[in-house]
Design an enzyme around this catalytic site. Sequence first.
Site, short mmCIF file in Angstrom:
data_model
loop_
_atom_site.label_atom_id
_atom_site.label_comp_id
_atom_site.label_asym_id
_atom_site.label_seq_id
_atom_site.Cartn_x
_atom_site.Cartn_y
_atom_site.Cartn_z
N GLY A 233 0.83 -1.21 0.00
CA GLY A 233 0.00 0.00 0.00
C GLY A 233 0.86 1.26 0.00
O GLY A 233 0.60 2.21 -0.75
N LYS B 222 -0.84 -18.33 -10.46
CA LYS B 222 -0.03 -17.89 -9.31
C LYS B 222 -0.54 -18.57 -8.03
O LYS B 222 0.24 -18.96 -7.17
CB LYS B 222 -0.11 -16.36 -9.19
CG LYS B 222 0.53 -15.78 -7.95
CD LYS B 222 1.81 -15.05 -8.27
CE LYS B 222 2.65 -14.64 -7.09
NZ LYS B 222 1.99 -14.03 -5.96
N ASN C 262 1.57 -20.71 -5.36
CA ASN C 262 1.59 -20.41 -3.92
C ASN C 262 1.16 -21.64 -3.10
O ASN C 262 1.69 -21.87 -2.02
CB ASN C 262 0.67 -19.23 -3.59
CG ASN C 262 1.26 -17.89 -4.03
OD1 ASN C 262 0.60 -17.10 -4.69
ND2 ASN C 262 2.50 -17.62 -3.68
N ASN D 263 4.30 -22.09 -0.59
CA ASN D 263 4.31 -21.31 0.66
C ASN D 263 4.24 -22.14 1.94
O ASN D 263 5.04 -21.93 2.85
CB ASN D 263 3.19 -20.26 0.62
CG ASN D 263 3.50 -19.16 -0.39
OD1 ASN D 263 3.91 -19.44 -1.52
ND2 ASN D 263 3.31 -17.91 -0.02
N GLU E 226 -1.96 -16.11 4.90
CA GLU E 226 -3.01 -16.24 3.88
C GLU E 226 -3.24 -17.71 3.51
O GLU E 226 -3.79 -18.00 2.46
CB GLU E 226 -2.63 -15.43 2.64
CG GLU E 226 -2.57 -13.94 2.92
CD GLU E 226 -2.21 -13.11 1.70
OE1 GLU E 226 -2.96 -12.17 1.37
OE2 GLU E 226 -1.18 -13.39 1.07
O1 KPL Z 1 4.56 -15.34 -4.12
C1 KPL Z 1 5.36 -15.85 -3.40
C2 KPL Z 1 5.23 -15.59 -1.95
O2 KPL Z 1 6.22 -15.62 -1.24
O3 KPL Z 1 4.08 -15.33 -1.53
C3 KPL Z 1 6.39 -16.79 -3.93
C4 KPL Z 1 6.04 -17.12 -5.36
C5 KPL Z 1 6.43 -18.06 -3.12
C6 KPL Z 1 7.75 -16.16 -3.96
O4 KPL Z 1 8.31 -15.99 -2.70
#
Ligand code: KPL
Length: 309
Positions: free
Chosen positions: A2, A188, A192, A196, A271
């Site tokens: 932001g 994406k 993730n 993650n 998240e």
């Molecule tokens: O988008 C990412 C995140 O950390 O949330 C990745 C693709 C894993 C890159 O760090």
Amino acid sequence: MGCLWAARIWQNAKLPEHDGTTQAATLLLRDEAALARWQRLGGVLIYSNGSETLVPVAASTIAHATSPIDNLLICTKAQDALPALRSVAHLLHADSRVLLLQNGIKAQTTIAECYSAMALYCLSTSHGAYLRSDYSVVHAGLGQCYLGSLNLEHPSNGEDSSALLNSLPRTAMNIAWDADITGRLWTKFAVNCAINALTVIYDCRNGELLSRPEATAQLRALCVEIEGIMGTIAACPQPLTLLERVETVLVATAQNYSSTLQDVHNARPTEIAYFNGYLRELARLADLDCPLNDAVLKSFNAIAQRNID
Ligand code: KPL
């Protein structure tokens, strides 16, 4: 994010070549405590390319904001996006645009259902940015941004995309139009879901998921399961060679800590419900089992819980 966007929009509006159609940005802050922290600086301090600039971005608490909003950029975590939009909905008008910058795809889908009459756009970004302290942001890596329409049936979709791009810091934020932004968000999201939570389970930098045999084996198997679930989503670009994509991202960001691991280390909400949690919901809807994702969620939740205790 932001702070970075507010500073870049403010700087863009002040460029001599700017046509003056865009007003400088105002940061809409949650509460008086956030405003008091902003008042200590009186703007956003931005560090990039070795220099530091104080950008006098204006700020207001949401409760005290009264001006109509033409362009609303929502830069919250996924779980906070809908409440944030609701909190300022009374300031939006028929021609307002709402730009969503969340990870995942669930928050965007929910907002599209609740606010179908609104001109909604999504941004997907790979810029690296982090806060050194309150309102003091480091623009660490110049990435790319993609912008596209979320509700393709909305009348605003006929609008010239270059007009919208020109009202944004197109050059500084490296923004390109993407006619299939939801396809990009789905892809994406899948990446993730693969990366993650595992970085939290192995407590490692992204690149280590490829150098630790046990982690790599789990990653590979998880990618196959995710791909099977994504195959049931019509809006997700097919075929999705997920493992290849994931490996490319892991190599490119090898030294980084994932956003989720940073959240866990800093005892912030994650998240994960919008990544692997939503993946489980999608699997259920498609009548599929997802034992590997379930196991990942179980291990992740145990670690996250330990961190809170
Ligand atoms: O988008 C990412 C995140 O950390 O949330 C990745 C693709 C894993 C890159 O760090």
